[in-house]
Design a protein around this motif. Structure first.
Motif, PDB file in Angstrom:
ATOM      1  N   LYS A 247      23.204   8.982  14.352  1.00  0.00           N
ATOM      2  CA  LYS A 247      22.251   9.826  15.083  1.00  0.00           C
ATOM      3  C   LYS A 247      21.196   8.998  15.801  1.00  0.00           C
ATOM      4  CE  LYS A 247      22.709  13.799  11.991  1.00  0.00           C
ATOM      5  NZ  LYS A 247      21.988  14.748  11.092  1.00  0.00           N
ATOM      6  N   ASN A 248      21.306   7.682  15.707  1.00  0.00           N
ATOM      7  CA  ASN A 248      20.311   6.794  16.332  1.00  0.00           C
ATOM      8  C   ASN A 248      18.897   7.153  15.885  1.00  0.00           C
ATOM      9  OD1 ASN A 248      22.232   5.339  17.688  1.00  0.00           O
ATOM     10  ND2 ASN A 248      21.490   5.818  19.740  1.00  0.00           N
ATOM     11  N   THR A 249      18.745   7.420  14.614  1.00  0.00           N
ATOM     12  CA  THR A 249      17.462   7.905  14.114  1.00  0.00           C
ATOM     13  C   THR A 249      17.052   7.138  12.864  1.00  0.00           C
ATOM     14  OG1 THR A 249      17.864  10.115  14.997  1.00  0.00           O
ATOM     15  CG2 THR A 249      16.198   9.912  13.277  1.00  0.00           C
ATOM     16  N   VAL A 250      15.769   6.829  12.796  1.00  0.00           N
ATOM     17  CA  VAL A 250      15.172   6.239  11.605  1.00  0.00           C
ATOM     18  C   VAL A 250      14.136   7.209  11.076  1.00  0.00           C
ATOM     19  CG1 VAL A 250      13.456   4.959  12.972  1.00  0.00           C
ATOM     20  CG2 VAL A 250      14.035   4.195  10.661  1.00  0.00           C
ATOM     21  N   TYR A 251      14.014   7.249   9.757  1.00  0.00           N
ATOM     22  CA  TYR A 251      13.107   8.187   9.108  1.00  0.00           C
ATOM     23  C   TYR A 251      12.082   7.442   8.269  1.00  0.00           C
ATOM     24  CZ  TYR A 251      17.016  11.295  10.206  1.00  0.00           C
ATOM     25  OH  TYR A 251      18.017  11.974  10.856  1.00  0.00           O
ATOM     26  N   LEU A 252      10.944   8.080   8.082  1.00  0.00           N
ATOM     27  CA  LEU A 252       9.951   7.592   7.123  1.00  0.00           C
ATOM     28  C   LEU A 252       9.520   8.789   6.298  1.00  0.00           C
ATOM     29  CD1 LEU A 252       8.327   5.102   6.193  1.00  0.00           C
ATOM     30  CD2 LEU A 252       6.453   5.934   7.643  1.00  0.00           C
TER      31      LEU A 252
ATOM     32  N   SER B 273       0.813  -1.226   0.000  1.00  0.00           N
ATOM     33  CA  SER B 273       0.000   0.000   0.000  1.00  0.00           C
ATOM     34  C   SER B 273       0.842   1.269   0.000  1.00  0.00           C
ATOM     35  CB  SER B 273      -0.928  -0.002   1.218  1.00  0.00           C
ATOM     36  OG  SER B 273      -0.172  -0.084   2.414  1.00  0.00           O
ATOM     37  N   VAL B 274       2.111   1.175   0.377  1.00  0.00           N
ATOM     38  CA  VAL B 274       2.957   2.366   0.452  1.00  0.00           C
ATOM     39  C   VAL B 274       4.166   2.297  -0.469  1.00  0.00           C
ATOM     40  CG1 VAL B 274       2.254   2.701   2.856  1.00  0.00           C
ATOM     41  CG2 VAL B 274       4.446   1.598   2.352  1.00  0.00           C
ATOM     42  N   LYS B 275       4.356   1.164  -1.104  1.00  0.00           N
ATOM     43  CA  LYS B 275       5.514   0.989  -1.977  1.00  0.00           C
ATOM     44  C   LYS B 275       5.513   2.062  -3.053  1.00  0.00           C
ATOM     45  CE  LYS B 275       6.221  -3.279  -2.663  1.00  0.00           C
ATOM     46  NZ  LYS B 275       6.110  -4.653  -3.155  1.00  0.00           N
ATOM     47  N   ASP B 276       6.656   2.599  -3.341  1.00  0.00           N
ATOM     48  CA  ASP B 276       6.859   3.655  -4.353  1.00  0.00           C
ATOM     49  C   ASP B 276       6.391   5.025  -3.883  1.00  0.00           C
ATOM     50  OD1 ASP B 276       5.851   1.317  -6.908  1.00  0.00           O
ATOM     51  OD2 ASP B 276       7.866   1.751  -6.153  1.00  0.00           O
ATOM     52  N   ARG B 277       5.815   5.108  -2.691  1.00  0.00           N
ATOM     53  CA  ARG B 277       5.432   6.415  -2.129  1.00  0.00           C
ATOM     54  C   ARG B 277       6.207   6.742  -0.856  1.00  0.00           C
ATOM     55  NH1 ARG B 277       0.521   7.318  -0.202  1.00  0.00           N
ATOM     56  NH2 ARG B 277       0.115   5.149   0.356  1.00  0.00           N
ATOM     57  N   PHE B 278       6.497   5.726  -0.065  1.00  0.00           N
ATOM     58  CA  PHE B 278       7.192   5.931   1.204  1.00  0.00           C
ATOM     59  C   PHE B 278       8.625   5.418   1.089  1.00  0.00           C
ATOM     60  CE2 PHE B 278       3.346   5.750   4.349  1.00  0.00           C
ATOM     61  CZ  PHE B 278       2.681   6.691   3.588  1.00  0.00           C
ATOM     62  N   ALA B 279       9.512   5.995   1.880  1.00  0.00           N
ATOM     63  CA  ALA B 279      10.897   5.552   1.911  1.00  0.00           C
ATOM     64  C   ALA B 279      11.400   5.559   3.350  1.00  0.00           C
ATOM     65  CB  ALA B 279      11.772   6.447   1.053  1.00  0.00           C
ATOM     66  N   ILE B 280      11.940   4.436   3.772  1.00  0.00           N
ATOM     67  CA  ILE B 280      12.514   4.323   5.105  1.00  0.00           C
ATOM     68  C   ILE B 280      14.026   4.450   4.987  1.00  0.00           C
ATOM     69  CG2 ILE B 280      12.626   1.799   5.003  1.00  0.00           C
ATOM     70  CD1 ILE B 280      12.007   1.758   8.017  1.00  0.00           C
ATOM     71  N   SER B 281      14.628   5.130   5.937  1.00  0.00           N
ATOM     72  CA  SER B 281      16.078   5.269   5.964  1.00  0.00           C
ATOM     73  C   SER B 281      16.518   5.398   7.419  1.00  0.00           C
ATOM     74  CB  SER B 281      16.534   6.488   5.156  1.00  0.00           C
ATOM     75  OG  SER B 281      15.984   7.682   5.691  1.00  0.00           O
ATOM     76  N   ARG B 282      17.821   5.296   7.629  1.00  0.00           N
ATOM     77  CA  ARG B 282      18.304   5.387   8.999  1.00  0.00           C
ATOM     78  C   ARG B 282      19.670   6.058   9.013  1.00  0.00           C
ATOM     79  NH1 ARG B 282      18.566  -0.512  11.187  1.00  0.00           N
ATOM     80  NH2 ARG B 282      19.587   0.470  12.993  1.00  0.00           N
TER      81      ARG B 282
END
Length: 124
Positions: free
Chosen positions: A76-81, A63-72
């Motif tokens: 910084k001990n941080t994950v992003y969406l 449902s989110v493929k090609d629209r959302f991107a996860i990275s880390r």
């Protein structure tokens, strides 16, 4: 122990973008699999995205493929969406989660640590 704190979500119009972040305190999470889940009232929490400890492997819900991107950023001990082209059906409380291990994980019961959740609202 790992404590996870998500950034504040927000309210946006359909088609807009929003970036969530989740910062860990306590033990470093460089050896942890990280994930994002979401939940709407009356529904079970659903998987959104996951990333391996090194960041070289990611996996997304259809449902989110090609629209959302996860990275880390392990320094910084941080994950992003990063959420692009948001739709009203993306409205939910979003949770970040962490678990020790290799590879990626899509099942909620694989994760040991959870953030408090942050609301994302997308209006049409």
């Amino acid at each position: 122990q790992v404590q996870l704190v998500e950034s504040v979500g927000g309210s946006v119009q359909a088609g807009a973008s929003l970036r969530l972040s989740c910062t860990a305190s306590g033990r470093t999470f460089s050896s942890y699999i990280l994930g994002w889940f979401r939940q709407t009232p009356g529904k079970v929490r659903e998987f959104v995205a996951t990333i391996s400890w090194s960041g070289d492997t990611t996996y997304y819900a259809d449902s989110v493929k090609d629209r959302f991107a996860i990275s880390r950023d392990n320094a910084k001990n941080t994950v992003y969406l990063q959420m692009n082209s948001l739709k009203p059906e993306d409205t939910a409380v979003y949770y970040c989660a962490a678990t020790r291990g290799f590879g990626v994980a899509t099942l909620e019961n694989r994760y040991n640590y959870w953030g408090q959740g942050t609301q994302v609202t997308v209006s049409s």
